[in-house]
Design a protein around this motif. Structure first.
Motif, PDB file in Angstrom:
ATOM      1  N   SER A  35      -2.904  -5.028   3.205  1.00  0.00           N
ATOM      2  CA  SER A  35      -3.628  -3.912   3.831  1.00  0.00           C
ATOM      3  C   SER A  35      -3.822  -3.844   5.177  1.00  0.00           C
ATOM      4  O   SER A  35      -4.780  -3.062   5.580  1.00  0.00           O
ATOM      5  CB  SER A  35      -5.011  -4.253   2.929  1.00  0.00           C
ATOM      6  OG  SER A  35      -5.729  -5.303   3.193  1.00  0.00           O
ATOM      7  N   GLU A  68      -3.389  -3.313   9.213  1.00  0.00           N
ATOM      8  CA  GLU A  68      -3.321  -2.045   9.762  1.00  0.00           C
ATOM      9  C   GLU A  68      -3.017  -2.194  11.294  1.00  0.00           C
ATOM     10  O   GLU A  68      -3.689  -3.178  11.789  1.00  0.00           O
ATOM     11  CB  GLU A  68      -4.606  -0.999   9.473  1.00  0.00           C
ATOM     12  CG  GLU A  68      -4.285   0.574  10.013  1.00  0.00           C
ATOM     13  CD  GLU A  68      -5.208   1.351   9.544  1.00  0.00           C
ATOM     14  OE1 GLU A  68      -5.394   1.896   8.565  1.00  0.00           O
ATOM     15  OE2 GLU A  68      -6.202   1.683  10.407  1.00  0.00           O
ATOM     16  N   THR A  74      -0.101   1.623   8.330  1.00  0.00           N
ATOM     17  CA  THR A  74      -0.755   0.469   7.147  1.00  0.00           C
ATOM     18  C   THR A  74       0.631  -0.375   6.603  1.00  0.00           C
ATOM     19  O   THR A  74       1.705   0.162   6.525  1.00  0.00           O
ATOM     20  CB  THR A  74      -1.321   1.055   5.895  1.00  0.00           C
ATOM     21  OG1 THR A  74      -2.430   1.890   6.289  1.00  0.00           O
ATOM     22  CG2 THR A  74      -1.772   0.134   5.001  1.00  0.00           C
TER      23      THR A  74
END
Length: 691
Positions: A597, A599, A592
């Motif tokens: 946020s 990934e 991450t």
């Protein structure tokens, strides 16, 4: 459907060889029909009844399997109730309240004294070195009980075994079960600190340790490790040292000086079994105990902190194993069960319960690949093995070598696999090289339940890459993120009804079971058992495809998938090796971003010719295979060579610890990793940490 999965292939590799009515599952169905007036046309009808009428099912199972209760067993009337029919797994319901039995009694009591019970083998053996009959096993158990009683062991005390997979370990478990003591074990390959992380929490009164073992062609000293551990285990009253290589030169030496707790196992047993003036050998003690009496303590892998100590009950373990052995593996008194395992893996505990079905157990200690890949297969034939079990990793190693036994074992009819998801290509390999008429039973469950949620089924076909079915009595479903059962989509494996092999408790938990509840019941509103596995159900076959641990779920661009999907792409030891012979092993984790946020997926490859073999051309071919077989969103953002892949002691890849290192987070327990030096290589990848 963002999590939809391509499950268009229903490649059938095996169909049942016996009619439904002739299998043990079919015989159980007939028993239920006669006793309860039901009618079942197939397995799925029986399974549906087993999960909608759990109190009747578990009572019928106990009666059909002939479990021996001292009092309070199942009756025709269903009274007393087996379990609260309205309870949920999170309620931790009590099973068979008021009932008493003894686990060892159920394993030992009913079989002829001259019937083989244990066939022991060590690395390099071409045949069993010792055959222990049920009569001999009963007396050995009684003799060890006398030694434990002489050491002051009583009901509820813990006895630990740091032992190889041999007769002494089985005798240790049975002796404790007969007395009401609690058994716990670890394999000789565990290091001192890894053992202290486990045994130190449960404070054993007696330790059974081995002086030396042979593995990988080398002799390893166990006595020195036991001496180091004993210093930090003040609860120990006695250490019984087993001679691991009897009759062979090169003894590890005498017992440690200055510690009177150390005695030779044989000497202690002989002294307790033949005290001065006593003419009769000790009598086997099989104390009636509550159904939920603690039987053994197992441990989680401990890669994210101290291992959790899982206390499993005698009655629940026995009942669950009776179902899995007798019904799902079709096991009976004419069978020989050979599960390649160590005493540090729950499959050892599972296999020992096979004695309750009257099966003989093959106990093997050593490498499965020495002196050659044929070693295990020669023992399978020499021991007359009918059911063989091993890890998916071992089968993948055989697949990578395209190994084929010189002659298929004549009696072998079932091959069980667990430990990690079994790739579709490995299914094909088994049927093309190891035996076209084998029932290949991929099973899933774990230490947490000392049993299976789903697994082998002699009444259903085998499809490539799929576990055949949920087991009887296990209300297993695949839930999406909103708690909705789904089919053909990725989701969490949950169990929505209680089952008897739920842990009795966690050792040293809070009075309200806080740690226990947090481990399994924190998701989906807290009522159902959430196992932590990512899976999908085939809507046509109803088979289950395991997709890896859900704590290792990857989520790039909003598409959730499990690491097992990457491992099952056609390369390396986990798939069709001719496609990418350069790849020896792999590890896939998510990372991450520190800034958002977002990934990304990172794929690490251990290459057969070393890290320098990762060329742009090879990386391109691997990414192309992932894109073609899965999707563009599965393609890893980073492909990097790795010198080693970390594994737990039970052979599972360590993904979470690597992910923590790449997120600049500490790894709390390196001792839980079988090869902790592998973590150092990932810790040095500081350039990847700035994402």
């Amino acid at each position: 459907m963002a999590d939809a999965l391509d499950m268009t292939s229903d490649e059938c590799l095996w169909t049942p060889t016996k009619p439904f009515a002739e299998t043990n599952i079919g015989k159980f169905a007939k028993f239920v029909e006669e006793q309860y007036g039901k009618s079942f046309t197939n397995y799925w009808a029986l399974h549906n009844w087993s999960v909608t009428k759990p109190t009747v099912f578990w009572a019928a199972l106990a009666r059909h399997c002939g479990l021996c209760f001292a009092r309070g067993g199942p009756s025709d009337s269903g009274q007393p109730p087996v379990v609260d029919p309205d309870s949920r797994p999170a309620d931790l319901p009590r099973w068979f309240p008021g009932a008493e039995l003894n686990y060892a009694d159920n394993l030992l009591a009913d079989w002829p004294a001259d019937k083989p019970a244990l066939l022991t083998c060590r690395e390099g053996d071409a045949a069993p070195t010792e055959v222990v009959t049920f009569g001999q096993l009963r007396q050995r158990t009684a003799n060890l009980q006398a030694a434990l009683l002489a050491a002051g062991v009583s009901r509820g005390d813990r006895v630990a075994g740091w032992l190889p997979n041999g007769a002494e370990a089985v005798v240790g478990l049975l002796a404790c079960a007969g007395l009401g003591a609690i058994w716990t074990s670890a394999s000789p390959d565990f290091g001192v600190q890894a053992v202290l992380d486990r045994f130190g929490q449960v404070e054993p009164a007696v330790l059974l340790a081995v002086d030396r073992v042979r593995y990988g062609g080398k002799v390893h000293d166990g006595l020195a490790k036991a001496a180091q551990a004993a210093v930090k285990l003040p609860s120990l009253r006695q250490v019984l040292v087993v001679r691991g290589l009897p009759g062979e030169p090169g003894s590890a030496g005498g017992l440690p000086d200055g510690d009177p707790r150390f005695v030779w196992y044989d000497d202690a047993v002989e002294a307790a079994a033949s005290p001065s003036g006593q003419q009769q050998p000790p009598q086997l003690q099989l104390t009636p105990l509550p159904f939920e009496q603690p039987l053994y303590i197992l441990y989680s892998s401990g890669t994210t902190g101290p291992p959790k100590c899982l206390v499993h009950g005698a009655g629940g373990s026995l009942l669950q194993h009776a179902k899995e052995h007798r019904l799902h593996a079709d096991l009976g008194p004419a069978d020989t069960l050979f599960y390649f395992t160590s005493t540090g893996w729950m499959m050892w505990n599972w296999a020992v319960s096979g004695l309750a079905a009257g099966a003989a157990l093959v106990l093997y200690d050593g490498s499965p690949l020495l002196p050659s890949r044929e070693a295990v297969w020669r023992l399978v034939e020499a021991c007359g093995t009918t059911v063989l079990g091993a890890s998916a990793k071992w089968l993948a190693v055989l697949e990578a070598a395209d190994f084929q036994p010189p002659e298929p074992p004549r009696r072998l009819r079932c091959l069980l696999s667990t430990g990690s998801p079994l790739a579709a290509s490995t299914f094909r390999y088994v049927y093309s090289r190891l035996g076209s008429d084998l029932l290949l039973g991929s099973i899933t469950g774990g230490t947490d339940i000392v049993g299976c949620f789903a697994g082998s089924n002699p009444t259903l076909p085998v499809h490539a890459g799929e576990i055949q079915s949920p087991n009887l009595g296990m209300a297993v479903q695949c839930w999406d993120g909103s708690g909705r059962p789904v089919s053909g989509e990725r989701g969490e494996l949950v169990c929505v009804r209680p089952f008897p092999s739920q842990p009795v408790r966690f050792w040293a938990d809070e009075p309200d079971g806080r740690k226990y509840r947090a481990a399994y019941f924190s998701g989906f509103g807290g009522g159902v058992w959430t196992h932590g596995d990512f899976c999908a159900v085939n809507p046509r076959t109803r088979g289950i495809r395991m997709l890896g641990r859900s704590d290792g779920t990857l989520n790039p661009n909003g598409v959730r998938f499990g690491s097992a999907e990457i491992y099952q792409v056609s390369w390396g030891i986990y798939q069709v090796v001719d496609a990418f012979p350069e790849v020896a092993d792999s590890l896939c984790v998510a990372q991450t971003s520190r800034r958002s946020s977002d990934e990304r997926v990172l794929l690490f490859l251990r290459l057969a010719d070393g890290p320098s073999a990762l060329t742009p051309e090879l990386e391109s071919r691997i990414k192309s295979a992932i894109r073609a077989q899965l999707s563009p969103r599965h393609v890893p953002a980073v492909v990097r060579a790795a010198e080693l892949v970390p594994y737990t002691f039970s052979g599972k890849k360590v993904e979470l610890a690597v992910r923590q290192l790449l997120q600049s987070e500490p790894v709390l327990n390196r001792n839980a990793v079988a090869n902790p030096e592998a973590l150092d290589h990932f810790a040095a990848m500081t350039d990847l940490q700035d994402y």
